[in-house]
Motif scaffolding. Sequence first.
Motif, PDB file in Angstrom:
ATOM      1  N   ALA A 185       0.826  -1.211   0.000  1.00  0.00           N
ATOM      2  CA  ALA A 185       0.000   0.000   0.000  1.00  0.00           C
ATOM      3  C   ALA A 185       0.858   1.258   0.000  1.00  0.00           C
ATOM      4  O   ALA A 185       0.582   2.222  -0.726  1.00  0.00           O
ATOM      5  CB  ALA A 185      -0.926  -0.009   1.210  1.00  0.00           C
ATOM      6  N   GLY A 203       0.914   1.798  -3.815  1.00  0.00           N
ATOM      7  CA  GLY A 203      -0.441   2.324  -3.875  1.00  0.00           C
ATOM      8  C   GLY A 203      -0.441   3.803  -4.211  1.00  0.00           C
ATOM      9  O   GLY A 203       0.577   4.482  -4.118  1.00  0.00           O
ATOM     10  N   GLY A 204      -1.581   4.325  -4.599  1.00  0.00           N
ATOM     11  CA  GLY A 204      -1.646   5.760  -4.839  1.00  0.00           C
ATOM     12  C   GLY A 204      -2.539   6.187  -5.976  1.00  0.00           C
ATOM     13  O   GLY A 204      -2.915   7.349  -6.054  1.00  0.00           O
ATOM     14  N   SER A 260      -6.704   1.581  -2.517  1.00  0.00           N
ATOM     15  CA  SER A 260      -7.543   2.638  -3.095  1.00  0.00           C
ATOM     16  C   SER A 260      -8.999   2.487  -2.693  1.00  0.00           C
ATOM     17  O   SER A 260      -9.727   3.468  -2.571  1.00  0.00           O
ATOM     18  CB  SER A 260      -7.432   2.609  -4.626  1.00  0.00           C
ATOM     19  OG  SER A 260      -7.890   1.380  -5.140  1.00  0.00           O
ATOM     20  N   MET A 268      -2.624   7.592   2.929  1.00  0.00           N
ATOM     21  CA  MET A 268      -2.167   6.249   2.583  1.00  0.00           C
ATOM     22  C   MET A 268      -1.817   5.445   3.837  1.00  0.00           C
ATOM     23  O   MET A 268      -2.039   4.228   3.894  1.00  0.00           O
ATOM     24  CB  MET A 268      -0.953   6.334   1.666  1.00  0.00           C
ATOM     25  CG  MET A 268      -1.225   6.972   0.317  1.00  0.00           C
ATOM     26  SD  MET A 268      -2.414   6.012  -0.663  1.00  0.00           S
ATOM     27  CE  MET A 268      -1.492   4.507  -0.884  1.00  0.00           C
TER      28      MET A 268
END
Length: 498
Positions: A116, A120-121, A328, A357
């Motif tokens: 993550a 992630g993002g 997400s 996050m």
Amino acid sequence: MTEPNDRRRQEPAWDILDRDLGRISSVEYATSHLSQPLVAVGMAMVFVALAAIWAAVATDGSGSLIVIVASGLAAYLAMNIGANDVSNNMGPAVGANALTMTGALVLAAICEAAGALIAGGDVVDTIATGIVDPGSLADGRSFVIAMMAALLSSALWLNFATWIGAPVSTTHTIVGGVAGAGIAAAGLGAVNWAGLSLIAFSWIVSPVVGGTLAASVLWVVHRLVIDRDDKIAAARIWVPVMIAVMCWAFTTYLADKILKHLFDVSTGNAMLIGVVCALLSWAAARTFVARRSVGLRDRNRSLKVLFQLPLVLSAALMSFAHGANDVSNAVGPLAAIVSMSGTESGTIAAAMPLWVMVIGALGISVGLLLFGPRLIRTVGSQITKLNAMRAYCVVLATAVTVIVASGLGLPVSTTHIAIGGVFGVGFFREAVEARRMRHGAAQPILMAAEERARRKLVRRSHFMTIVAAWIITVPMTATASAILFLVLNAVGALPATG
């Protein structure tokens, strides 16, 4: 008539004390057992409160009450994602006894958080604007209320699904929540129906493809290794090949997911990187399998030893990829709220705050540690019996299906693929067993219908529960989100945004 009383009087005092202490110990044990779920719930509530405090600190006190409340809801949703969705990654490894429950929880928590935070993002565009057009809503306040309703409805549905033991798609859950709130806010025209149609199509495609591919891989393993006269010699040839295919799938997926944040990487280049890593892993796997197979007896039980380490590694990679992709779902609406609140124009900014996050990454890990074992057991052992070879087939089928779908741009659910793979392996075993009984017996074996049902290798009750939960996920979360939006909007307690 007085003899029992006399005997009671003659009984040593310490015997009576021992019995009383034993009763007290039993009561204490029962109380402790019953209070364990409450401890987990209490710790979850503490995490939600800490997430809200973290939001207030991270925004230097400038964050509005809406952002703080939304952060708590996002933490609640992230925990439910960890409790429900991560079971698909670790369930097969635990069911095959390649990992203990504690080892699986720790490994998954670390890999989920790392995935993550590192990869992630891609959150705001996908969740906030890809389902409902913010421009179709009346104002920024309506959009914020819609995202709040989506967070809460999705978290509640996942909580219920985990409670009944049904692994569902968190992606479909949050999509349904955002769509339902968007419809309640601006009507049917606010929703991207083409995207929703693809998601609905994936309800059918994902489990069917995953199950078919997992059954096909298990059939190949039977033909190439299990049914051979010299199983160990066959395993030395083909197990490294299967490990290389797994490495290709994961490397391709992760290269496409991570490297694109650094520079432009096409799907073809990502697959080429995967091929290079597959060749290297094949060479390393040959040495590993050759050493591990020394002294093994020529039987199926010995083959499980060769699949255990690759199964653990693949489970870790699946958790990393899941954390990178599904974070997400947890923080997408929160990111949209924070972004909308921080712009004077009332439009969504592109920046993704790191503290958002962190809530998603830690929430997934905390939810997994507190509530994950139930679904892990369901996936790993309660649908059908898995050993290391069958579990590896499930994970390999899931990884290959996900990377092919990503290359084609199809919105598939890793949950549906993985659970479909477990069902596929189970139904394949039933077919093999039925064929063995038909052709292995001198005369047909007659048995009652109840006995035939008992001999089924896939539990039909779990199958029906899971499929039913899949079907109603989007309608249920959409309806709940729409109702929540109307309630929040009617209360009018949310200040205008922007």
